[in-house]
Design an enzyme around this catalytic site. Structure first.
Site, PDB file in Angstrom:
ATOM      1  N   LEU A  63     -18.605  -2.449   2.438  1.00 11.00           N
ATOM      2  CA  LEU A  63     -18.497  -1.269   1.909  1.00 11.00           C
ATOM      3  C   LEU A  63     -19.081  -1.538  -0.238  1.00 11.00           C
ATOM      4  CD1 LEU A  63     -18.600   1.500   4.437  1.00 11.00           C
ATOM      5  CD2 LEU A  63     -20.285  -0.441   3.711  1.00 11.00           C
TER       6      LEU A  63
ATOM      7  N   ARG B 104     -16.282  -1.201  -1.466  1.00  6.28           N
ATOM      8  CA  ARG B 104     -15.594  -0.130  -1.864  1.00  6.28           C
ATOM      9  C   ARG B 104     -16.027   0.989  -2.065  1.00  6.28           C
ATOM     10  NH1 ARG B 104     -10.689  -2.465  -2.727  1.00  6.28           N
ATOM     11  NH2 ARG B 104     -10.757  -4.975  -4.131  1.00  6.28           N
ATOM     12  N   GLY B 105     -17.340   1.174  -1.350  1.00 10.38           N
ATOM     13  CA  GLY B 105     -17.908   2.874  -1.186  1.00 10.38           C
ATOM     14  C   GLY B 105     -19.241   2.843  -2.084  1.00 10.38           C
TER      15      GLY B 105
ATOM     16  N   TYR C  45       0.568  -1.332  -0.060  1.00  9.54           N
ATOM     17  CA  TYR C  45      -0.155   0.080  -0.134  1.00  9.54           C
ATOM     18  C   TYR C  45       0.942   0.907   0.082  1.00  9.54           C
ATOM     19  CZ  TYR C  45      -3.840  -3.270   1.314  1.00  9.54           C
ATOM     20  OH  TYR C  45      -4.512  -4.414   1.416  1.00  9.54           O
TER      21      TYR C  45
END
Length: 321
Positions: A204, A206-207, A56
Protein backbone atom coordinates in the site's frame (compact mmCIF):
# COMPACT_ATOMS: atom_id res chain seq x y z
CA UNK A 1 -11.73 -16.18 4.46
CA UNK A 2 -8.32 -15.95 2.86
CA UNK A 3 -7.26 -18.76 0.51
CA UNK A 4 -3.94 -20.62 0.48
CA UNK A 5 -1.05 -19.98 -1.90
CA UNK A 6 1.71 -22.45 -2.74
CA UNK A 7 5.16 -20.85 -2.64
CA UNK A 8 8.54 -22.54 -3.08
CA UNK A 9 10.08 -25.51 -1.23
CA UNK A 10 6.66 -26.96 -0.35
CA UNK A 11 5.64 -23.88 1.66
CA UNK A 12 1.93 -22.99 1.71
CA UNK A 13 0.89 -19.56 2.99
CA UNK A 14 -2.31 -17.62 3.45
CA UNK A 15 -2.59 -15.44 0.33
CA UNK A 16 -2.51 -12.38 2.58
CA UNK A 17 -0.32 -11.93 5.61
CA UNK A 18 0.03 -9.23 8.23
CA UNK A 19 3.08 -7.00 8.38
CA UNK A 20 3.69 -6.30 12.06
CA UNK A 21 6.52 -3.76 11.82
CA UNK A 22 4.29 -0.75 12.43
CA UNK A 23 3.25 -2.17 15.79
CA UNK A 24 6.69 -1.32 17.17
CA UNK A 25 7.14 2.35 16.46
CA UNK A 26 8.21 2.61 12.82
CA UNK A 27 5.23 4.81 11.93
CA UNK A 28 4.79 6.41 15.34
CA UNK A 29 3.41 5.06 18.60
CA UNK A 30 1.10 2.04 18.58
CA UNK A 31 -1.05 0.49 21.27
CA UNK A 32 0.07 -2.95 22.51
CA UNK A 33 -3.52 -3.98 23.23
CA UNK A 34 -4.84 -2.82 19.86
CA UNK A 35 -1.95 -4.48 18.07
CA UNK A 36 -2.76 -7.78 19.77
CA UNK A 37 -6.42 -7.35 18.81
CA UNK A 38 -5.34 -6.70 15.21
CA UNK A 39 -3.31 -9.92 15.10
CA UNK A 40 -6.21 -11.90 16.55
CA UNK A 41 -8.67 -10.42 14.03
CA UNK A 42 -6.30 -11.31 11.20
CA UNK A 43 -6.03 -14.92 12.36
CA UNK A 44 -9.82 -15.19 12.61
CA UNK A 45 -10.06 -14.05 8.96
CA UNK A 46 -7.51 -16.62 7.82
CA UNK A 47 -4.68 -14.07 7.55
CA UNK A 48 -2.25 -16.40 9.25
CA UNK A 49 1.17 -15.30 7.97
CA UNK A 50 2.69 -12.93 10.53
CA UNK A 51 5.79 -11.02 9.45
CA UNK A 52 8.24 -9.59 11.97
CA UNK A 53 12.00 -9.09 12.42
CA UNK A 54 14.53 -8.85 15.22
CA UNK A 55 15.26 -5.21 14.33
CA UNK A 56 11.65 -4.00 14.60
CA UNK A 57 11.54 -2.12 17.88
CA UNK A 58 14.85 -3.76 18.81
CA UNK A 59 13.12 -7.03 19.60
CA UNK A 60 9.84 -5.52 20.84
CA UNK A 61 7.95 -6.72 17.77
CA UNK A 62 8.97 -10.35 18.12
CA UNK A 63 7.93 -10.30 21.77
CA UNK A 64 4.56 -8.79 20.84
CA UNK A 65 3.92 -11.36 18.10
CA UNK A 66 4.95 -14.18 20.40
CA UNK A 67 2.59 -13.02 23.13
CA UNK A 68 -0.26 -12.58 20.66
CA UNK A 69 -0.06 -16.16 19.36
CA UNK A 70 1.03 -18.07 22.45
CA UNK A 71 -2.36 -19.83 22.62
CA UNK A 72 -2.84 -20.23 18.85
CA UNK A 73 0.62 -21.17 17.59
CA UNK A 74 -0.71 -24.03 15.46
CA UNK A 75 -2.87 -21.60 13.46
CA UNK A 76 -0.13 -19.24 12.29
CA UNK A 77 2.98 -19.09 10.13
CA UNK A 78 5.64 -16.94 11.77
CA UNK A 79 8.23 -15.26 9.56
CA UNK A 80 11.08 -13.29 11.06
CA UNK A 81 14.30 -11.77 9.81
CA UNK A 82 17.88 -11.12 10.92
CA UNK A 83 20.90 -9.34 9.53
CA UNK A 84 20.57 -5.63 10.31
CA UNK A 85 23.15 -4.96 13.03
CA UNK A 86 22.61 -1.49 14.53
CA UNK A 87 24.75 -1.84 17.63
CA UNK A 88 26.81 1.16 16.45
CA UNK A 89 23.74 3.24 15.68
CA UNK A 90 21.26 3.51 12.82
CA UNK A 91 23.63 5.47 10.58
CA UNK A 92 26.40 2.88 11.04
CA UNK A 93 24.37 -0.27 10.56
CA UNK A 94 25.94 -3.32 8.94
CA UNK A 95 24.15 -6.16 7.17
CA UNK A 96 25.76 -9.19 8.76
CA UNK A 97 25.60 -12.80 7.66
CA UNK A 98 28.55 -14.48 9.35
CA UNK A 99 27.67 -17.95 10.57
CA UNK A 100 28.05 -17.31 14.29
CA UNK A 101 25.89 -14.20 14.05
CA UNK A 102 23.18 -16.06 12.10
CA UNK A 103 22.91 -18.75 14.74
CA UNK A 104 22.97 -16.30 17.65
CA UNK A 105 20.21 -14.23 16.06
CA UNK A 106 18.07 -17.30 15.56
CA UNK A 107 18.39 -18.33 19.19
CA UNK A 108 17.46 -14.83 20.33
CA UNK A 109 14.44 -14.68 18.03
CA UNK A 110 13.19 -18.07 19.21
CA UNK A 111 13.43 -16.84 22.79
CA UNK A 112 11.61 -13.57 22.15
CA UNK A 113 8.89 -15.29 20.11
CA UNK A 114 8.53 -18.06 22.68
CA UNK A 115 8.53 -20.81 20.04
CA UNK A 116 10.65 -23.84 19.20
CA UNK A 117 10.78 -23.42 15.41
CA UNK A 118 10.60 -20.44 13.06
CA UNK A 119 8.44 -21.14 10.02
CA UNK A 120 10.27 -18.77 7.63
CA UNK A 121 13.68 -17.31 8.44
CA UNK A 122 14.90 -14.48 6.22
CA UNK A 123 18.12 -12.60 5.91
CA UNK A 124 16.87 -9.01 5.88
CA UNK A 125 19.16 -7.82 3.06
CA UNK A 126 22.15 -9.32 1.20
CA UNK A 127 25.06 -9.73 3.64
CA UNK A 128 27.85 -7.17 3.47
CA UNK A 129 30.52 -8.84 5.59
CA UNK A 130 30.68 -12.41 4.21
CA UNK A 131 29.80 -14.27 1.01
CA UNK A 132 26.15 -15.22 0.58
CA UNK A 133 27.16 -18.87 0.63
CA UNK A 134 28.33 -18.64 4.24
CA UNK A 135 25.06 -17.05 5.34
CA UNK A 136 22.77 -19.49 3.57
CA UNK A 137 24.95 -22.37 4.71
CA UNK A 138 24.48 -21.32 8.35
CA UNK A 139 20.75 -20.91 7.77
CA UNK A 140 20.56 -24.39 6.26
CA UNK A 141 22.16 -25.79 9.42
CA UNK A 142 19.30 -24.24 11.39
CA UNK A 143 16.87 -26.15 9.18
CA UNK A 144 18.77 -29.38 9.79
CA UNK A 145 18.67 -28.68 13.53
CA UNK A 146 14.88 -28.27 13.49
CA UNK A 147 14.97 -24.61 14.47
CA UNK A 148 13.77 -23.28 11.10
CA UNK A 149 11.33 -24.77 8.58
CA UNK A 150 11.89 -22.71 5.43
CA UNK A 151 14.45 -20.15 4.26
CA UNK A 152 13.77 -16.77 2.73
CA UNK A 153 15.78 -13.84 1.45
CA UNK A 154 14.84 -10.19 1.12
CA UNK A 155 15.56 -7.84 -1.77
CA UNK A 156 18.18 -10.03 -3.45
CA UNK A 157 19.26 -9.53 -7.04
CA UNK A 158 18.90 -12.30 -9.61
CA UNK A 159 22.56 -13.26 -9.24
CA UNK A 160 22.36 -13.25 -5.45
CA UNK A 161 19.22 -15.38 -5.52
CA UNK A 162 20.90 -17.94 -7.77
CA UNK A 163 23.84 -18.19 -5.38
CA UNK A 164 21.52 -18.64 -2.41
CA UNK A 165 19.48 -21.36 -4.11
CA UNK A 166 22.65 -23.22 -5.02
CA UNK A 167 23.27 -23.73 -1.29
CA UNK A 168 19.74 -24.49 -0.08
CA UNK A 169 16.19 -24.20 -1.48
CA UNK A 170 14.76 -20.72 -0.96
CA UNK A 171 10.99 -20.74 -0.46
CA UNK A 172 10.29 -17.02 -0.77
CA UNK A 173 11.84 -13.67 -1.46
CA UNK A 174 10.43 -10.67 0.36
CA UNK A 175 10.59 -7.40 -1.56
CA UNK A 176 8.71 -4.14 -1.73
CA UNK A 177 6.13 -4.37 -4.51
CA UNK A 178 3.19 -2.11 -5.21
CA UNK A 179 1.61 0.19 -7.75
CA UNK A 180 4.49 2.61 -7.28
CA UNK A 181 7.38 0.18 -6.68
CA UNK A 182 7.94 -2.41 -9.42
CA UNK A 183 11.54 -3.53 -8.78
CA UNK A 184 10.79 -7.29 -8.33
CA UNK A 185 9.44 -7.52 -11.87
CA UNK A 186 13.02 -7.53 -13.20
CA UNK A 187 13.86 -10.55 -11.03
CA UNK A 188 10.61 -12.45 -11.58
CA UNK A 189 11.93 -14.63 -14.46
CA UNK A 190 14.71 -16.00 -12.24
CA UNK A 191 12.29 -16.46 -9.35
CA UNK A 192 10.00 -18.47 -11.62
CA UNK A 193 12.93 -20.56 -12.86
CA UNK A 194 14.09 -21.33 -9.33
CA UNK A 195 10.62 -21.86 -7.89
CA UNK A 196 10.75 -18.95 -5.44
CA UNK A 197 7.55 -17.14 -4.41
CA UNK A 198 7.25 -13.40 -3.75
CA UNK A 199 6.11 -11.93 -0.44
CA UNK A 200 5.28 -8.30 -1.20
CA UNK A 201 5.85 -5.84 1.62
CA UNK A 202 4.55 -2.25 1.66
CA UNK A 203 1.93 -3.14 -1.00
CA UNK A 204 0.00 0.00 0.00
CA UNK A 205 3.02 2.26 -0.41
CA UNK A 206 3.34 2.62 3.38
CA UNK A 207 -0.21 3.93 3.41
CA UNK A 208 0.31 6.57 0.72
CA UNK A 209 -1.70 4.72 -1.93
CA UNK A 210 -4.78 4.56 0.31
CA UNK A 211 -5.07 8.35 0.41
CA UNK A 212 -5.41 8.15 4.18
CA UNK A 213 -2.00 9.61 5.10
CA UNK A 214 -1.99 13.28 6.11
CA UNK A 215 1.54 14.18 5.11
CA UNK A 216 1.43 17.45 7.02
CA UNK A 217 0.75 15.57 10.26
CA UNK A 218 3.70 13.15 10.05
CA UNK A 219 6.02 13.37 13.06
CA UNK A 220 9.84 12.91 13.28
CA UNK A 221 9.39 9.46 14.89
CA UNK A 222 7.53 8.24 11.80
CA UNK A 223 9.72 6.68 9.06
CA UNK A 224 7.66 8.52 6.45
CA UNK A 225 8.46 11.95 7.92
CA UNK A 226 11.82 12.03 6.17
CA UNK A 227 10.98 9.76 3.23
CA UNK A 228 11.46 11.46 -0.13
CA UNK A 229 8.25 10.10 -1.63
CA UNK A 230 6.15 11.71 1.07
CA UNK A 231 7.93 15.06 1.26
CA UNK A 232 7.93 18.38 -0.54
CA UNK A 233 7.41 18.66 -4.25
CA UNK A 234 7.86 14.91 -4.76
CA UNK A 235 5.07 14.21 -2.27
CA UNK A 236 2.87 16.77 -3.97
CA UNK A 237 3.51 15.19 -7.37
CA UNK A 238 2.78 11.71 -6.04
CA UNK A 239 -0.70 12.80 -5.02
CA UNK A 240 -1.61 12.29 -8.68
CA UNK A 241 -1.07 8.56 -8.14
CA UNK A 242 -3.42 8.60 -5.16
CA UNK A 243 -6.08 10.42 -7.16
CA UNK A 244 -5.86 7.83 -9.94
CA UNK A 245 -6.31 4.97 -7.45
CA UNK A 246 -9.23 6.80 -5.83
CA UNK A 247 -10.88 7.27 -9.21
CA UNK A 248 -10.75 3.54 -9.97
CA UNK A 249 -11.94 2.77 -6.45
CA UNK A 250 -14.91 5.07 -6.85
CA UNK A 251 -15.89 3.53 -10.17
CA UNK A 252 -15.78 0.01 -8.72
CA UNK A 253 -17.27 1.04 -5.34
CA UNK A 254 -14.29 -0.35 -3.46
CA UNK A 255 -11.73 1.24 -1.13
CA UNK A 256 -8.39 2.52 -2.50
CA UNK A 257 -6.62 -0.03 -0.28
CA UNK A 258 -8.62 -2.87 -1.83
CA UNK A 259 -7.77 -1.62 -5.32
CA UNK A 260 -4.03 -1.30 -4.59
CA UNK A 261 -3.83 -4.78 -3.07
CA UNK A 262 -5.95 -6.38 -5.79
CA UNK A 263 -3.58 -4.91 -8.40
CA UNK A 264 -0.64 -6.73 -6.79
CA UNK A 265 -2.52 -10.04 -6.85
CA UNK A 266 -3.32 -9.51 -10.54
CA UNK A 267 0.41 -9.50 -11.36
CA UNK A 268 0.99 -13.11 -10.29
CA UNK A 269 -0.11 -14.65 -13.56
CA UNK A 270 1.68 -12.02 -15.65
CA UNK A 271 4.96 -12.52 -13.81
CA UNK A 272 4.62 -16.29 -13.51
CA UNK A 273 5.25 -16.40 -9.76
CA UNK A 274 3.02 -16.87 -6.71
CA UNK A 275 2.50 -13.65 -4.75
CA UNK A 276 1.47 -13.12 -1.14
CA UNK A 277 0.99 -9.59 0.21
CA UNK A 278 1.70 -8.48 3.78
CA UNK A 279 0.09 -5.08 4.31
CA UNK A 280 0.81 -3.66 7.72
CA UNK A 281 -1.70 -2.13 10.09
CA UNK A 282 -2.35 -1.70 13.79
CA UNK A 283 -6.14 -1.57 13.46
CA UNK A 284 -8.50 -4.58 13.30
CA UNK A 285 -10.87 -2.78 10.94
CA UNK A 286 -8.08 -2.24 8.43
CA UNK A 287 -7.39 -5.98 8.37
CA UNK A 288 -11.02 -6.54 7.37
CA UNK A 289 -10.74 -3.91 4.61
CA UNK A 290 -7.49 -5.37 3.31
CA UNK A 291 -8.79 -8.95 3.36
CA UNK A 292 -11.52 -7.93 0.92
CA UNK A 293 -8.87 -7.61 -1.79
CA UNK A 294 -8.36 -11.38 -1.81
CA UNK A 295 -11.84 -11.73 -3.34
CA UNK A 296 -11.54 -9.02 -6.02
CA UNK A 297 -10.63 -9.41 -9.69
CA UNK A 298 -10.00 -6.11 -11.41
CA UNK A 299 -11.54 -5.53 -14.86
CA UNK A 300 -9.24 -4.78 -17.82
CA UNK A 301 -10.13 -1.09 -17.87
CA UNK A 302 -9.10 -0.71 -14.24
CA UNK A 303 -5.76 -2.43 -14.89
CA UNK A 304 -5.19 -0.17 -17.90
CA UNK A 305 -5.66 2.87 -15.67
CA UNK A 306 -3.47 1.56 -12.86
CA UNK A 307 -0.55 -0.03 -14.72
CA UNK A 308 1.13 3.25 -15.86
CA UNK A 309 1.16 4.82 -12.39
CA UNK A 310 4.71 3.68 -11.51
CA UNK A 311 5.94 5.99 -14.25
CA UNK A 312 4.62 8.98 -12.30
CA UNK A 313 6.35 8.33 -8.98
CA UNK A 314 8.77 10.94 -7.70
CA UNK A 315 11.46 10.31 -5.05
CA UNK A 316 13.54 7.29 -4.04
CA UNK A 317 11.71 4.74 -1.91
CA UNK A 318 14.37 4.92 0.81
CA UNK A 319 15.54 8.41 -0.03
CA UNK A 320 15.32 11.18 2.57
CA UNK A 321 14.24 14.75 2.14
Amino acid sequence: MVTATKMGDGLVLSSMGLGCMGMSGTYGTASWERSIATIHRAIDLGVTLLDTADVYGLGHNEVLVGRAVHDRRERVTIATKFGIDRRLGHDNQVIRGDAAYVKACCEASLLRLGIDEIDIYYIHRPPENVPIEETIGAMSELVAAGKVRHLGVSEFSSEQLRRACAVHPIAVMESEYSLWTRDPEAIAPVMAELGVGLVAFAPLGRGFLTGAVDRSALKPGDFRFRNARFAGTAGDANEAIVRAVQLVAGELELSPATIALAWVYEQSERLGIPIVVIPGTTRPERVVENEAATHVKLPPEALAALDPLAGLVQGERYGTR
